[in-house]
Design an enzyme around this catalytic site. Structure first.
Site, PDB file in Angstrom:
ATOM      1  N   THR A  79      17.341  21.969  44.357  1.00 18.00           N
ATOM      2  CA  THR A  79      18.737  22.395  44.246  1.00 18.00           C
ATOM      3  C   THR A  79      19.258  22.976  45.542  1.00 18.00           C
ATOM      4  O   THR A  79      20.441  22.836  45.859  1.00 18.00           O
ATOM      5  CB  THR A  79      18.874  23.436  43.111  1.00 18.00           C
ATOM      6  OG1 THR A  79      18.402  22.870  41.898  1.00 18.00           O
ATOM      7  CG2 THR A  79      20.321  23.863  42.933  1.00 18.00           C
ATOM      8  N   TYR A  93      24.452  17.981  39.033  1.00 17.50           N
ATOM      9  CA  TYR A  93      24.352  17.753  40.467  1.00 17.50           C
ATOM     10  C   TYR A  93      23.141  16.888  40.753  1.00 17.50           C
ATOM     11  O   TYR A  93      22.317  16.629  39.877  1.00 17.50           O
ATOM     12  CB  TYR A  93      24.243  19.078  41.227  1.00 17.50           C
ATOM     13  CG  TYR A  93      23.032  19.900  40.841  1.00 17.50           C
ATOM     14  CD1 TYR A  93      21.829  19.780  41.547  1.00 17.50           C
ATOM     15  CD2 TYR A  93      23.079  20.777  39.770  1.00 17.50           C
ATOM     16  CE1 TYR A  93      20.707  20.516  41.182  1.00 17.50           C
ATOM     17  CE2 TYR A  93      21.964  21.517  39.397  1.00 17.50           C
ATOM     18  CZ  TYR A  93      20.781  21.382  40.110  1.00 17.50           C
ATOM     19  OH  TYR A  93      19.676  22.099  39.746  1.00 17.50           O
ATOM     20  N   SER A 142      12.210  18.970  42.078  1.00 21.27           N
ATOM     21  CA  SER A 142      10.858  19.532  42.052  1.00 21.27           C
ATOM     22  C   SER A 142      10.084  19.118  40.812  1.00 21.27           C
ATOM     23  O   SER A 142       8.858  19.240  40.774  1.00 21.27           O
ATOM     24  CB  SER A 142      10.895  21.060  42.161  1.00 21.27           C
ATOM     25  OG  SER A 142      11.424  21.654  40.992  1.00 21.27           O
ATOM     26  N   THR A 164      13.418  24.834  42.143  1.00 20.92           N
ATOM     27  CA  THR A 164      12.937  26.013  41.425  1.00 20.92           C
ATOM     28  C   THR A 164      12.084  25.685  40.203  1.00 20.92           C
ATOM     29  O   THR A 164      11.316  26.527  39.735  1.00 20.92           O
ATOM     30  CB  THR A 164      14.120  26.891  40.971  1.00 20.92           C
ATOM     31  OG1 THR A 164      14.977  26.117  40.115  1.00 20.92           O
ATOM     32  CG2 THR A 164      14.904  27.392  42.173  1.00 20.92           C
ATOM     33  N   ASP A 165      12.202  24.466  39.656  1.00 16.36           N
ATOM     34  CA  ASP A 165      11.521  24.183  38.389  1.00 16.36           C
ATOM     35  C   ASP A 165      10.002  24.261  38.488  1.00 16.36           C
ATOM     36  O   ASP A 165       9.335  24.695  37.541  1.00 16.36           O
ATOM     37  CB  ASP A 165      11.932  22.806  37.867  1.00 16.36           C
ATOM     38  CG  ASP A 165      13.335  22.802  37.287  1.00 16.36           C
ATOM     39  OD1 ASP A 165      13.912  23.897  37.118  1.00 16.36           O
ATOM     40  OD2 ASP A 165      13.864  21.709  37.004  1.00 16.36           O
ATOM     41  N   LYS A 174       9.473  31.482  36.904  1.00 18.67           N
ATOM     42  CA  LYS A 174      10.870  31.245  36.551  1.00 18.67           C
ATOM     43  C   LYS A 174      11.047  31.566  35.075  1.00 18.67           C
ATOM     44  O   LYS A 174      10.341  31.035  34.227  1.00 18.67           O
ATOM     45  CB  LYS A 174      11.253  29.790  36.823  1.00 18.67           C
ATOM     46  CG  LYS A 174      12.744  29.488  36.626  1.00 18.67           C
ATOM     47  CD  LYS A 174      13.084  28.064  37.030  1.00 18.67           C
ATOM     48  CE  LYS A 174      14.575  27.805  36.871  1.00 18.67           C
ATOM     49  NZ  LYS A 174      14.954  26.425  37.289  1.00 18.67           N
ATOM     50  N   GLU A 179     -11.774  37.676  23.754  1.00 16.81           N
ATOM     51  CA  GLU A 179     -12.051  38.072  22.385  1.00 16.81           C
ATOM     52  C   GLU A 179     -13.524  37.817  22.093  1.00 16.81           C
ATOM     53  O   GLU A 179     -14.192  37.067  22.811  1.00 16.81           O
ATOM     54  CB  GLU A 179     -11.166  37.285  21.419  1.00 16.81           C
ATOM     55  CG  GLU A 179      -9.679  37.549  21.624  1.00 16.81           C
ATOM     56  CD  GLU A 179      -8.799  36.707  20.716  1.00 16.81           C
ATOM     57  OE1 GLU A 179      -9.329  35.733  20.118  1.00 16.81           O
ATOM     58  OE2 GLU A 179      -7.597  37.005  20.613  1.00 16.81           O
TER      59      GLU A 179
END
Length: 325
Positions: free
Chosen positions: A13, A26, A59, A92-93, A165, A281
């Site tokens: 982006t 976009y 990305s 950013t993804d 993110k 655990e």
């Protein structure tokens, strides 16, 4: 003396164009590195910038092929006495995954900063220029060394080990866990929270250009074992469960994964929740499972891939590596 930074562009982006200042969609990766550096040239940044285009894509399309090129280019820059630091522009993804992978496989001798944007370059309120200026400010600071790969978004500096993110929109889409931001930055100022944490400047792992196959199984109500088993192929060497709550899963799924673990496939329990630790655990030892601790499923996958590539397959040894994150 002017700081010399090398900018490696991958698209996203931050290099996207909508064609309208108010458009809701976009195209990622439309602006090339030369045009971008010309665009930021008027910001008055106190650094000498040079650039190289590694990729110019969304990305979501980034994977091993781009990672191999990016890692090689960063390593070359870090070895260059004429380069003081590296800035990587990225969508950013999957930014957190690339940053974490680089953090584990690069030395901490010079700053490496990954930066993105939540709005395309021609949108009202484009955040890319400010984020980029902030990234240059961080990469130009000698105190950025010894902190591993850093991520700059929304006037905050994050460690790659913590950043994630957490929102689909908005310039405050990134957060850190379990450690929040490690610094605050503007184009004119930088405040660090604490001292550098990388005592050993050497990379934690040797780079591998052919990472083992590790799949992520997303737990949900009604998940059946057959759904998970369909993810496992002949080349699969590990499974990360994005479990409900603290890495939990239906009993039948647990039984099948325990059989796979006994057969040599590494199984890591992570959580699909946004934040929280997944502790060991009592059943993990007999099941042969590993607890992801603070790592989310996508980061747990990367760490497991690197461990398997380095020859570490014993669940106890894998657990120690996760505990150290």
């Amino acid at each position: 003396m002017t700081t010399r930074l090398h900018v490696l562009a991958t698209g996203g982006t931050i290099a996207g164009i909508a064609g309208s200042a108010i458009a809701s969609d976009y195209r990622s990766g439309e602006i090339g590195i030369e045009d971008y550096l010309e665009k930021v040239g008027g910001l008055g940044l106190e650094a000498e910038l040079s650039g190289r285009q590694i990729a110019n894509i969304d990305s979501g399309d980034i994977g091993p092929a781009v990672w191999n090129q990016l890692h090689a280019a960063i390593s070359e820059s870090l070895a260059d006495d004429r380069c003081d630091g590296v800035v990587v522009t990225h969508g950013t993804d999957t930014l957190e995954e690339t940053a974490f992978l680089l953090d584990l496989t690069l030395p901490a001798t010079k700053p490496v900063v990954v930066v993105g944007a939540m709005r395309p370059a021609d949108a009202v309120g484009y955040d890319g220029l400010r984020n980029f200026a902030n990234a240059v400010r961080v990469a130009s600071d000698p105190d950025a060394s010894g902190r591993g790969v850093l991520v700059v978004m929304g006037d905050r500096v994050f460690g790659a080990r913590d950043v994630r993110k957490v929102r689909t929109r908005g310039t405050d889409a990134f957060r850190g866990f379990p450690r929040e931001s490690v610094g605050l930055v503007t184009p004119a100022s930088l405040e660090w929270f604490g001292a550098p944490w990388r005592e050993d400047e050497a990379a934690a792992f040797t780079w591998c250009d052919d990472l083992p196959q590790v799949v992520i199984a997303y737990a949900h109500a009604g998940l059946c074992a057959e759904e998970v088993l369909r993810l496992v192929g002949e080349e699969t060497r590990g499974i990360v469960v994005a479990g409900v709550g603290e890495g939990n899963m239906p009993e039948r799924v647990r039984q099948e994964l325990a059989l796979l673990a006994k057969g040599g496939i590494a199984v890591v329990r992570a959580s699909r929740t946004d934040e929280g630790l997944v502790d060991r655990e009592a059943e993990d030892t007999p099941n042969g499972f590993v607890a992801a601790r603070a790592l989310n499923p996508q980061k747990a996958r990367i760490l497991l891939q690197l461990l398997l590539a380095s020859g570490t397959s014993d669940p106890a040894a894998i657990q120690r590596a996760f505990d150290g994150r």
